[in-house]
Design a protein around this motif. Structure first.
Motif, PDB file in Angstrom:
ATOM      1  N   VAL A  57       0.479  -1.180   0.013  1.00 24.97           N
ATOM      2  CA  VAL A  57       0.113   0.325  -0.349  1.00 24.97           C
ATOM      3  C   VAL A  57       0.954   1.403  -0.218  1.00 24.97           C
ATOM      4  CG1 VAL A  57      -1.888   1.448   1.128  1.00 24.97           C
ATOM      5  CG2 VAL A  57      -2.258  -1.412   1.266  1.00 24.97           C
ATOM      6  N   PHE A  58      -0.030   2.300  -0.952  1.00 28.51           N
ATOM      7  CA  PHE A  58       1.399   3.303  -1.035  1.00 28.51           C
ATOM      8  C   PHE A  58       1.080   4.861  -0.042  1.00 28.51           C
ATOM      9  CE2 PHE A  58       1.272   8.103  -2.807  1.00 28.51           C
ATOM     10  CZ  PHE A  58       2.732   7.876  -3.303  1.00 28.51           C
ATOM     11  N   ASP A  59       2.151   5.208   0.314  1.00 35.27           N
ATOM     12  CA  ASP A  59       2.318   5.706   1.882  1.00 35.27           C
ATOM     13  C   ASP A  59       2.158   7.574   1.365  1.00 35.27           C
ATOM     14  OD1 ASP A  59       1.920   7.445   3.556  1.00 35.27           O
ATOM     15  OD2 ASP A  59       3.519   6.849   5.096  1.00 35.27           O
ATOM     16  N   PRO A  60       1.248   8.178   1.453  1.00 42.01           N
ATOM     17  CA  PRO A  60       1.432   9.305   1.010  1.00 42.01           C
ATOM     18  C   PRO A  60       2.700  10.564   1.111  1.00 42.01           C
ATOM     19  CG  PRO A  60      -0.621   9.732   1.495  1.00 42.01           C
ATOM     20  CD  PRO A  60       0.179   7.937   1.114  1.00 42.01           C
ATOM     21  N   LEU A  61       2.674   9.528   2.474  1.00 42.60           N
ATOM     22  CA  LEU A  61       3.393  10.656   3.242  1.00 42.60           C
ATOM     23  C   LEU A  61       5.371  10.666   3.137  1.00 42.60           C
ATOM     24  CD1 LEU A  61       1.557  10.375   6.796  1.00 42.60           C
ATOM     25  CD2 LEU A  61       1.425  12.371   5.206  1.00 42.60           C
ATOM     26  N   THR A  62       5.355   8.935   3.141  1.00 43.96           N
ATOM     27  CA  THR A  62       7.008   8.804   2.939  1.00 43.96           C
ATOM     28  C   THR A  62       7.224   8.354   0.617  1.00 43.96           C
ATOM     29  OG1 THR A  62       6.038   6.310   3.053  1.00 43.96           O
ATOM     30  CG2 THR A  62       6.715   7.695   4.964  1.00 43.96           C
ATOM     31  N   LYS A  63       6.073   8.917   0.328  1.00 46.04           N
ATOM     32  CA  LYS A  63       6.078   8.687  -0.792  1.00 46.04           C
ATOM     33  C   LYS A  63       6.278   6.748  -1.107  1.00 46.04           C
ATOM     34  CE  LYS A  63       5.842  13.304  -2.336  1.00 46.04           C
ATOM     35  NZ  LYS A  63       4.127  13.363  -2.527  1.00 46.04           N
ATOM     36  N   LEU A  65       6.205   2.217  -1.247  1.00 47.13           N
ATOM     37  CA  LEU A  65       4.639   1.010  -0.607  1.00 47.13           C
ATOM     38  C   LEU A  65       5.383   0.686   1.086  1.00 47.13           C
ATOM     39  CD1 LEU A  65       4.687  -0.167  -4.281  1.00 47.13           C
ATOM     40  CD2 LEU A  65       2.807   1.084  -3.347  1.00 47.13           C
ATOM     41  N   ARG A  66       5.001   0.433   1.363  1.00 47.38           N
ATOM     42  CA  ARG A  66       4.867  -0.806   2.531  1.00 47.38           C
ATOM     43  C   ARG A  66       4.282  -1.591   2.341  1.00 47.38           C
ATOM     44  NH1 ARG A  66       9.458  -0.331   6.377  1.00 47.38           N
ATOM     45  NH2 ARG A  66       9.044   2.015   6.529  1.00 47.38           N
ATOM     46  N   GLY A  67       4.551  -3.153   2.632  1.00 46.24           N
ATOM     47  CA  GLY A  67       3.970  -4.486   2.670  1.00 46.24           C
ATOM     48  C   GLY A  67       2.750  -4.639   3.202  1.00 46.24           C
ATOM     49  N   TYR A  68       1.288  -4.546   2.760  1.00 45.83           N
ATOM     50  CA  TYR A  68       0.621  -4.558   4.433  1.00 45.83           C
ATOM     51  C   TYR A  68       0.423  -6.280   4.769  1.00 45.83           C
ATOM     52  CZ  TYR A  68      -3.707  -3.080   6.092  1.00 45.83           C
ATOM     53  OH  TYR A  68      -4.443  -2.211   7.671  1.00 45.83           O
ATOM     54  N   GLU A  69      -0.203  -6.896   3.791  1.00 41.97           N
ATOM     55  CA  GLU A  69      -0.258  -8.258   3.795  1.00 41.97           C
ATOM     56  C   GLU A  69       0.345  -9.276   2.816  1.00 41.97           C
ATOM     57  OE1 GLU A  69      -2.129 -11.095   5.913  1.00 41.97           O
ATOM     58  OE2 GLU A  69      -3.139  -9.058   6.043  1.00 41.97           O
ATOM     59  N   THR A  80      10.781  -4.610   7.002  1.00 41.24           N
ATOM     60  CA  THR A  80      11.906  -4.126   5.958  1.00 41.24           C
ATOM     61  C   THR A  80      11.581  -2.628   5.001  1.00 41.24           C
ATOM     62  OG1 THR A  80      11.272  -5.561   3.756  1.00 41.24           O
ATOM     63  CG2 THR A  80      12.733  -6.349   5.484  1.00 41.24           C
ATOM     64  N   GLU A  81      12.877  -1.810   4.423  1.00 41.01           N
ATOM     65  CA  GLU A  81      12.718  -0.979   3.864  1.00 41.01           C
ATOM     66  C   GLU A  81      11.747  -0.886   2.900  1.00 41.01           C
ATOM     67  OE1 GLU A  81      15.462   1.645   4.365  1.00 41.01           O
ATOM     68  OE2 GLU A  81      15.552   0.611   5.248  1.00 41.01           O
ATOM     69  N   PRO A  82      11.267   0.303   2.742  1.00 50.42           N
ATOM     70  CA  PRO A  82      10.132   0.757   1.802  1.00 50.42           C
ATOM     71  C   PRO A  82      10.118   0.785   0.777  1.00 50.42           C
ATOM     72  CG  PRO A  82      10.960   2.833   2.764  1.00 50.42           C
ATOM     73  CD  PRO A  82      11.144   1.469   3.999  1.00 50.42           C
ATOM     74  N   PHE A  83       9.849   0.337  -0.629  1.00 52.48           N
ATOM     75  CA  PHE A  83       9.885   0.242  -1.584  1.00 52.48           C
ATOM     76  C   PHE A  83       9.594   2.062  -2.657  1.00 52.48           C
ATOM     77  CE2 PHE A  83       8.955  -4.012  -1.432  1.00 52.48           C
ATOM     78  CZ  PHE A  83      10.046  -4.564  -1.647  1.00 52.48           C
ATOM     79  N   TYR A  84      10.147   2.263  -2.790  1.00 46.94           N
ATOM     80  CA  TYR A  84      10.105   3.796  -3.919  1.00 46.94           C
ATOM     81  C   TYR A  84       9.589   3.046  -4.803  1.00 46.94           C
ATOM     82  CZ  TYR A  84      11.757   5.521   0.728  1.00 46.94           C
ATOM     83  OH  TYR A  84      11.623   6.401   1.897  1.00 46.94           O
ATOM     84  N   ALA A  85       9.495   4.209  -5.995  1.00 47.80           N
ATOM     85  CA  ALA A  85       8.908   4.134  -6.931  1.00 47.80           C
ATOM     86  C   ALA A  85      10.340   4.190  -7.865  1.00 47.80           C
ATOM     87  CB  ALA A  85       8.093   6.075  -7.846  1.00 47.80           C
ATOM     88  N   GLY A  91       8.637  -1.307  -7.458  1.00 50.53           N
ATOM     89  CA  GLY A  91       8.505   0.366  -7.618  1.00 50.53           C
ATOM     90  C   GLY A  91       8.672   0.843  -8.780  1.00 50.53           C
ATOM     91  N   ARG A  92       9.005  -0.725  -9.686  1.00 49.00           N
ATOM     92  CA  ARG A  92       8.695  -0.076 -11.436  1.00 49.00           C
ATOM     93  C   ARG A  92       7.014   0.065 -11.938  1.00 49.00           C
ATOM     94  NH1 ARG A  92      10.046  -4.529 -15.505  1.00 49.00           N
ATOM     95  NH2 ARG A  92       9.347  -3.962 -17.852  1.00 49.00           N
ATOM     96  N   VAL A  93       6.221  -0.789 -10.932  1.00 46.22           N
ATOM     97  CA  VAL A  93       4.601  -0.996 -11.391  1.00 46.22           C
ATOM     98  C   VAL A  93       4.481   0.146 -10.805  1.00 46.22           C
ATOM     99  CG1 VAL A  93       3.320  -2.082 -10.655  1.00 46.22           C
ATOM    100  CG2 VAL A  93       4.617  -3.517 -11.089  1.00 46.22           C
ATOM    101  N   LEU A  94       4.783   1.155  -9.347  1.00 43.56           N
ATOM    102  CA  LEU A  94       4.295   2.200  -8.556  1.00 43.56           C
ATOM    103  C   LEU A  94       4.563   3.620 -10.016  1.00 43.56           C
ATOM    104  CD1 LEU A  94       3.399   3.346  -6.452  1.00 43.56           C
ATOM    105  CD2 LEU A  94       5.458   3.398  -5.373  1.00 43.56           C
ATOM    106  N   GLU A  95       5.486   3.377 -10.654  1.00 44.56           N
ATOM    107  CA  GLU A  95       5.891   4.238 -10.929  1.00 44.56           C
ATOM    108  C   GLU A  95       5.525   4.691 -12.258  1.00 44.56           C
ATOM    109  OE1 GLU A  95      10.216   6.182 -11.824  1.00 44.56           O
ATOM    110  OE2 GLU A  95      10.086   3.945 -13.023  1.00 44.56           O
TER     111      GLU A  95
END
Length: 420
Positions: A57-63, A65-69, A80-85, A91-95
């Motif tokens: 799920v995308f966190d708009p504050l940190t921009k 993705l964090r694993g939710y389930e 672990t470390e979040p995924f960025y665009a 992150g590629r799919v998010l971007e």
């Protein structure tokens, strides 16, 4: 069922449809987000085999993705470390906002290893209201070449369900946190606004525009422009019986169901028959929805349409009587056995199609007179040289000027399509 089971590239079989409907029902009735997401991942596995899976799920504050389930990982990747665009396949799919099928992860430059056994990967964007990317759903397999484009299309349908679940959960949390009716109405208004497009698409041979004006009570009006591929656009207008948060939630579900079903090669009557059943299965069945959907082929200059009990749109051709596009069936969410029919209309340059909700024709002035359909038609004929945007704004202004503010308790929506 494994991903090697023969399926059509554009349709789902009976078993798959039953699984999808069960998942839709879970989304409709549950407000426990984790329970819903676990249920969706279980349903996914019935149709697409995986050894590990995650909903991020995308966190708009940190921009980020964090694993939710997540399922199938030795370490807790939610910590672990979040995924960025742009970082990793997720992150590629998010971007890009586009799903990917990775047949061999060792050859993919974006791949970041989270499991030693993974050989292939499948990921799809979770698209929320306003076409915002709000997350990614990702599957991993220990087999090479485990996934196909057909699997990606199925996963996109599940991603639509996840989007509804996330947005419903977030909206419910907001409702629990507030007790004031004013804030509830404000939230509902924002939800309905985000469901609708910010601007019209550019379509060859056509000018198009839509506007929705909310009332103080926040009704259930909705319109959208949906790219269905191959130069075709879906134009939809709908109205939920009800107001406030319940109407907003139902329309959010309706939008997600419609977007998911349009990903298949169903006929329009088939799409609406399935929409009807889905709305009846969940809590949406307590309310009915009127809707009109037109699939516009800009090259052939035609629309295929189906009308589910909605106010018949006006099709106006210069120097000819106006047509009312009423073919279809009764509103959605009333009877399970309802069937729908579709029709076709061809455009010539100068033709105009006007979609509207009952808040337009039932707008009442201080003398108790209704705005009516004839006024709408006359406005279109008096301004045949105007663009769709100019005509749409003019109609909105005319309805506002006509209606007595003390009597206007309903939203109203107008969509104008003009052939160039």
């Amino acid at each position: 069922m494994t991903s090697n089971t023969p399926t059509s590239e554009a349709t789902v079989n009976a078993e798959q449809l039953r699984t999808l409907i069960k998942a839709f029902r879970l989304v409709s009735v549950s407000l426990d987000l984790r329970e819903t997401l676990r249920g969706i991942l279980r349903a996914v596995k019935k149709l697409i085999t995986y050894d590990a899976a995650g909903i991020y799920v995308f966190d708009p504050l940190t921009k980020s993705l964090r694993g939710y389930e997540v399922i199938g990982y030795e370490t807790d990747i939610t910590q672990t470390e979040p995924f960025y665009a742009g970082k990793g396949i997720i992150g590629r799919v998010l971007e890009t906002g586009k799903g990917v099928v990775v047949q061999d992860v060792t050859t993919d430059p974006y791949y970041i290893r989270a499991r030693e056994e993974t050989q292939s990967e499948l990921a799809a964007p979770i698209v929320g209201s306003g076409d915002r990317i709000i997350g990614v759903i990702n599957l991993e397999s220990d087999l090479p070449r485990a996934y196909t484009e057909t699997d990606l299309q199925l996963l996109k349908m599940f991603a639509s369900m996840v989007a509804v679940a996330i947005e419903k959960a977030h909206l419910h949390k907001q409702l629990v946190e507030t007790r004031r009716l004013e804030y509830e109405l404000q939230v509902a208004s924002q939800v309905m606004e985000k469901l609708m497009p910010d601007h019209p698409p550019q379509i060859d041979n056509f000018s198009i525009c839509g506007r929705s004006v909310a009332s103080e009570a926040v009704g259930g009006d909705y319109f959208d422009f949906i790219d269905v591929g191959d130069g075709r656009w879906g134009i939809v207008i709908a109205d939920v019986a009800g107001k406030g948060i319940p109407a907003a939630l139902i329309m959010a579900s309706f939008r997600a169901y419609l977007h998911a079903l349009l990903g298949n090669d169903f006929s329009l009557r088939g799409v609406f028959a399935r929409l009807n059943r889905l709305l009846l299965k969940g809590e949406e069945g307590r309310h009915f929805v009127t809707a009109f959907f037109a699939e516009l082929d800009s090259v052939e200059r035609r629309v295929f349409y189906v009308n589910a009990g909605h106010n018949p749109p006006l099709f106006i051709r210069p120097d000819e009587p106006a047509q009312l596009l009423s073919r279809g069936g009764i509103p959605l969410g009333i009877f399970e056995s309802t069937t729908y029919s579709e029709d076709i209309v061809y455009f010539r340059p100068g033709d105009t199609l006007i979609l509207y909700t009952d808040g337009v024709t039932e707008a009442t002035n201080d003398r108790g007179e209704l705005f009516g359909l004839k006024r709408l038609e006359n406005l279109a004929r008096q301004h045949m040289g105007a663009s769709a945007q100019e005509l749409c704004h003019l109609m909105v202004d005319e309805v506002k000027a006509f209606a007595d503010p003390e009597r206007r308790s309903d939203d109203f929506t107008i969509v104008v399509v003009r052939a160039l």
